[in-house]
Design a protein around this motif. Structure first.
Motif, PDB file in Angstrom:
ATOM      1  N   PRO A 189      -2.772  -2.679   5.069  1.00  0.00           N
ATOM      2  CA  PRO A 189      -3.221  -2.412   6.388  1.00  0.00           C
ATOM      3  C   PRO A 189      -4.056  -0.966   6.156  1.00  0.00           C
ATOM      4  CG  PRO A 189      -0.722  -2.103   6.163  1.00  0.00           C
ATOM      5  CD  PRO A 189      -1.100  -2.681   4.908  1.00  0.00           C
ATOM      6  N   GLY A 190      -3.509  -0.261   5.238  1.00  0.00           N
ATOM      7  CA  GLY A 190      -4.071   1.088   5.211  1.00  0.00           C
ATOM      8  C   GLY A 190      -3.399   2.066   4.315  1.00  0.00           C
ATOM      9  N   GLY A 232      -8.042 -19.677  -4.771  1.00  0.00           N
ATOM     10  CA  GLY A 232      -6.630 -19.265  -4.612  1.00  0.00           C
ATOM     11  C   GLY A 232      -6.208 -17.843  -3.733  1.00  0.00           C
ATOM     12  N   GLN A 233      -5.416 -18.487  -2.740  1.00  0.00           N
ATOM     13  CA  GLN A 233      -5.102 -17.394  -1.985  1.00  0.00           C
ATOM     14  C   GLN A 233      -4.352 -16.232  -2.404  1.00  0.00           C
ATOM     15  OE1 GLN A 233      -3.756 -18.969   2.022  1.00  0.00           O
ATOM     16  NE2 GLN A 233      -5.172 -20.639   2.042  1.00  0.00           N
ATOM     17  N   GLY A 234      -4.309 -14.956  -1.794  1.00  0.00           N
ATOM     18  CA  GLY A 234      -3.650 -14.052  -1.976  1.00  0.00           C
ATOM     19  C   GLY A 234      -2.128 -14.408  -1.341  1.00  0.00           C
ATOM     20  N   VAL A 235      -0.923 -13.650  -1.916  1.00  0.00           N
ATOM     21  CA  VAL A 235       0.324 -13.766  -1.545  1.00  0.00           C
ATOM     22  C   VAL A 235       1.099 -12.405  -1.051  1.00  0.00           C
ATOM     23  CG1 VAL A 235       2.625 -14.612  -2.121  1.00  0.00           C
ATOM     24  CG2 VAL A 235       0.772 -15.555  -2.867  1.00  0.00           C
ATOM     25  N   SER A 236       1.636 -12.505   0.195  1.00  0.00           N
ATOM     26  CA  SER A 236       1.986 -11.181   0.464  1.00  0.00           C
ATOM     27  C   SER A 236       3.536 -11.361   0.603  1.00  0.00           C
ATOM     28  CB  SER A 236       1.841 -10.949   2.038  1.00  0.00           C
ATOM     29  OG  SER A 236       2.359  -9.867   2.714  1.00  0.00           O
ATOM     30  N   TYR A 237       4.289 -10.676   0.251  1.00  0.00           N
ATOM     31  CA  TYR A 237       5.902 -10.242   0.344  1.00  0.00           C
ATOM     32  C   TYR A 237       6.359  -9.952   1.506  1.00  0.00           C
ATOM     33  CZ  TYR A 237       5.538 -10.841  -4.779  1.00  0.00           C
ATOM     34  OH  TYR A 237       5.335 -11.192  -6.186  1.00  0.00           O
ATOM     35  N   THR A 238       5.646  -9.493   2.548  1.00  0.00           N
ATOM     36  CA  THR A 238       6.179  -9.007   3.729  1.00  0.00           C
ATOM     37  C   THR A 238       6.941  -9.885   4.543  1.00  0.00           C
ATOM     38  OG1 THR A 238       4.015  -7.620   3.829  1.00  0.00           O
ATOM     39  CG2 THR A 238       5.311  -7.755   5.888  1.00  0.00           C
ATOM     40  N   PHE A 275       5.085  16.299   8.506  1.00  0.00           N
ATOM     41  CA  PHE A 275       5.360  15.307   7.666  1.00  0.00           C
ATOM     42  C   PHE A 275       4.876  13.893   7.976  1.00  0.00           C
ATOM     43  CE2 PHE A 275       8.387  11.839   7.209  1.00  0.00           C
ATOM     44  CZ  PHE A 275       8.908  11.783   6.083  1.00  0.00           C
ATOM     45  N   PHE A 276       4.218  13.448   6.986  1.00  0.00           N
ATOM     46  CA  PHE A 276       3.270  12.176   7.116  1.00  0.00           C
ATOM     47  C   PHE A 276       3.762  10.997   6.192  1.00  0.00           C
ATOM     48  CE2 PHE A 276       0.676  15.677   8.671  1.00  0.00           C
ATOM     49  CZ  PHE A 276       0.384  15.304  10.177  1.00  0.00           C
ATOM     50  N   GLY A 277       3.271   9.787   6.549  1.00  0.00           N
ATOM     51  CA  GLY A 277       3.414   8.783   5.594  1.00  0.00           C
ATOM     52  C   GLY A 277       4.328   7.652   6.028  1.00  0.00           C
ATOM     53  N   GLN A 278       4.640   6.752   5.055  1.00  0.00           N
ATOM     54  CA  GLN A 278       5.333   5.584   5.487  1.00  0.00           C
ATOM     55  C   GLN A 278       6.926   6.345   5.141  1.00  0.00           C
ATOM     56  OE1 GLN A 278       6.861   1.913   2.691  1.00  0.00           O
ATOM     57  NE2 GLN A 278       4.470   2.092   3.060  1.00  0.00           N
ATOM     58  N   TYR A 279       7.628   6.182   6.308  1.00  0.00           N
ATOM     59  CA  TYR A 279       9.131   6.528   6.314  1.00  0.00           C
ATOM     60  C   TYR A 279       9.902   5.431   5.685  1.00  0.00           C
ATOM     61  CZ  TYR A 279      13.590   7.714   7.695  1.00  0.00           C
ATOM     62  OH  TYR A 279      14.956   8.225   7.791  1.00  0.00           O
ATOM     63  N   ARG A 280      10.984   5.957   4.732  1.00  0.00           N
ATOM     64  CA  ARG A 280      12.038   5.165   4.052  1.00  0.00           C
ATOM     65  C   ARG A 280      13.157   6.207   4.278  1.00  0.00           C
ATOM     66  NH1 ARG A 280       7.438   3.841   0.715  1.00  0.00           N
ATOM     67  NH2 ARG A 280       8.030   5.725  -0.499  1.00  0.00           N
ATOM     68  N   LEU A 340       5.335  18.384  13.123  1.00  0.00           N
ATOM     69  CA  LEU A 340       4.928  17.056  13.486  1.00  0.00           C
ATOM     70  C   LEU A 340       5.250  16.098  12.448  1.00  0.00           C
ATOM     71  CD1 LEU A 340       3.333  14.491  15.352  1.00  0.00           C
ATOM     72  CD2 LEU A 340       1.333  15.389  13.583  1.00  0.00           C
ATOM     73  N   VAL A 341       6.403  15.085  12.803  1.00  0.00           N
ATOM     74  CA  VAL A 341       6.854  13.913  12.079  1.00  0.00           C
ATOM     75  C   VAL A 341       6.159  12.695  12.392  1.00  0.00           C
ATOM     76  CG1 VAL A 341       8.949  12.860  11.012  1.00  0.00           C
ATOM     77  CG2 VAL A 341       8.887  15.432  12.044  1.00  0.00           C
ATOM     78  N   GLN A 342       5.301  12.234  11.409  1.00  0.00           N
ATOM     79  CA  GLN A 342       4.825  10.903  11.621  1.00  0.00           C
ATOM     80  C   GLN A 342       5.427   9.805  10.521  1.00  0.00           C
ATOM     81  OE1 GLN A 342       2.240   9.709   9.247  1.00  0.00           O
ATOM     82  NE2 GLN A 342       2.144   7.741  10.221  1.00  0.00           N
ATOM     83  N   GLY A 343       5.737   8.885  10.986  1.00  0.00           N
ATOM     84  CA  GLY A 343       6.278   7.872  10.149  1.00  0.00           C
ATOM     85  C   GLY A 343       5.883   6.540  10.616  1.00  0.00           C
ATOM     86  N   ALA A 344       5.351   5.613   9.455  1.00  0.00           N
ATOM     87  CA  ALA A 344       4.766   4.343   9.553  1.00  0.00           C
ATOM     88  C   ALA A 344       6.122   3.598   8.672  1.00  0.00           C
ATOM     89  CB  ALA A 344       3.710   4.161   9.014  1.00  0.00           C
ATOM     90  N   THR A 345       6.727   2.584   9.299  1.00  0.00           N
ATOM     91  CA  THR A 345       7.824   1.844   8.784  1.00  0.00           C
ATOM     92  C   THR A 345       7.208   0.501   8.550  1.00  0.00           C
ATOM     93  OG1 THR A 345       8.463   1.531  11.253  1.00  0.00           O
ATOM     94  CG2 THR A 345       9.415   3.332   9.805  1.00  0.00           C
ATOM     95  N   MET A 346       7.752  -0.204   7.242  1.00  0.00           N
ATOM     96  CA  MET A 346       7.491  -1.617   6.801  1.00  0.00           C
ATOM     97  C   MET A 346       8.673  -2.427   7.308  1.00  0.00           C
ATOM     98  SD  MET A 346       4.408  -1.141   6.071  1.00  0.00           S
ATOM     99  CE  MET A 346       3.747  -2.486   4.961  1.00  0.00           C
ATOM    100  N   LYS A 347       9.762  -1.838   6.876  1.00  0.00           N
ATOM    101  CA  LYS A 347      10.872  -2.661   7.022  1.00  0.00           C
ATOM    102  C   LYS A 347      11.768  -2.323   8.277  1.00  0.00           C
ATOM    103  CE  LYS A 347      11.560  -2.748   1.927  1.00  0.00           C
ATOM    104  NZ  LYS A 347      12.490  -2.383   0.740  1.00  0.00           N
TER     105      LYS A 347
END
Length: 386
Positions: free
Chosen positions: A12-13, A57-63, A207-212, A236-243
């Motif tokens: 997504p980015g 052949g389609q791509g496969v996502s594990y999301t 603080f930026f980026g994907q949060y884990r 500033l605390v920015q977090g993108a979360t995937m799970k």
């Protein structure tokens, strides 16, 4: 030259998208034509402004996949990868392009080409691997050894030395990773003035980026709140979360610390100009991540800091070779609360006095890690046809 980028990872980015932008924009600036080759129904989340061709052949996502479903999807992806490689070989033989670049590869990509005709490609095939950790090293070594007799297959490893965990191979090229820059707002960024950071009151940290959860944000925030500063400070605390578990944990942190007026939270992903402007608007970047794997894979946020010319506070786990060569800020000892406390206090309270040094060192680091230099090295490999 016509350069084919074979991209099979949908994102997504973030840094995967920006890494492709480095290759596209910098190679075009050097006078080359760039073409994307992607799986069926591949969705781009950024318009690169170059031609796109689809591969059957389609791509496969594990999301959202776990257990047996993830294993099945992994098998499907490997089967499709063989199809994609075969089609790229056919197109190479037809003279559609002069080289193939696969921008985000792992040992699995190399293992797959070892049983595919693409290893006999008439044009260079460049795999870009973003780091090798000790757990996967044996798989990587095995795949690389089998490819030695196919001179047009070249493996680029983004690292800070001249070997891969002590080993060297004739078909493996070790090179520095590239810095990220604010490509969409570059002119605006330059107009803000080189010394805008020194004039900023209060000092703004980000603080930026994907949060884990492994990023151990609680420890950093506790240390940040316990220090007496000699100047006003905002965080500033920015977090993108995937799970889901990471999202829940980030919401827990927001609830725990949201009463502090000088700390602001943003639980969302930032992309394109919005992401770039958010980085530009802070004075320094924080990377309090403590995990062994950060020693072996280049840190996207550190190379964002270098490209955006922002001093850093970071864990000693993050690319320690870089801070050994350049004084870009301060590093605290991983999992050492006293070191964390001491270094945050020192960094903030001495920031104004040391900023000229940081500025000089950031400029020096950018020369070594410039995206143009990276693209020039990549193009040089693409020209080495055998």
């Amino acid at each position: 030259m016509k350069l084919a980028i074979m991209e099979t990872i949908m994102s997504p980015g973030g840094h995967e998208v920006d890494f492709d932008r480095i290759i596209v924009d910098e190679c075009k600036a050097l006078g080359h034509e760039v073409i994307f080759y992607v799986p069926e129904k591949f969705v781009f989340n950024f318009a690169y402004g170059v031609p796109v061709h689809q591969l059957a052949g389609q791509g496969v996502s594990y999301t959202g996949l776990h257990g047996f479903k993830k294993i099945l999807s992994s098998g499907k992806r490997e089967i499709n990868r063989q199809r994609w490689y075969w089609q790229m070989f056919q197109r190479a033989c037809q003279g559609e392009f002069d080289a193939i670049i696969i921008p985000t590869s792992t040992y699995r990509y190399l293992r797959a080409i070892n049983i595919n005709v693409l290893r006999k490609s008439p044009v260079p095939v460049i795999f870009v691997v973003h780091g090798i950790n000790p757990k996967e090293a044996s798989h990587f070594y095995q795949a690389v050894e089998k490819l030695k007799d196919f001179p047009n297959v070249k493996i680029v490893v983004l690292t800070f030395g001249s070997d891969v965990l002590g080993r060297r191979f004739s078909n493996v090229i070790c090179t520095n990773p590239p810095a990220y820059i604010p490509r969409d707002i570059l002119d605006h960024y330059k107009k803000q003035g080189e010394d805008a950071t020194l004039k900023s009151k209060p000092l703004k940290l980000g603080f930026f980026g994907q949060y884990r959860r492994e990023k151990k944000l609680d420890a950093f925030l506790d240390a940040f709140l316990s220090i007496e500063y000699t100047q006003p400070v905002e965080l500033l605390v920015q977090g993108a979360t995937m799970k889901p578990e990471d999202s829940s944990d980030f919401e827990r942190i927001i609830k725990k610390y949201q009463g502090h007026k000088h700390i602001k939270f943003l639980h969302k992903g930032l992309f394109g100009k919005e992401w770039q402007q958010a980085i530009v608007d802070v004075d320094a970047l924080l990377m309090p991540y403590s995990a062994e794997r950060y020693r072996y894979h280049w840190a996207g946020m550190l190379f964002t800091a270098i490209g955006y010319q922002k001093p850093v506070i970071l864990s000693s786990d993050i690319n320690p070779e870089v801070l050994q060569m350049y004084e870009l800020g301060c590093a605290f000892k991983s999992d050492d609360s006293q070191s964390l406390y001491t270094n945050i206090a020192s960094f903030i309270n001495t920031f104004s006095g040391k900023y000229p040094i940081y500025k000089q060192e950031l400029a020096r680091a950018y020369e070594a890690y410039s995206p143009t230099l990276f693209a020039e090295r990549l193009v040089a490999l693409c020209k080495e046809k055998k």
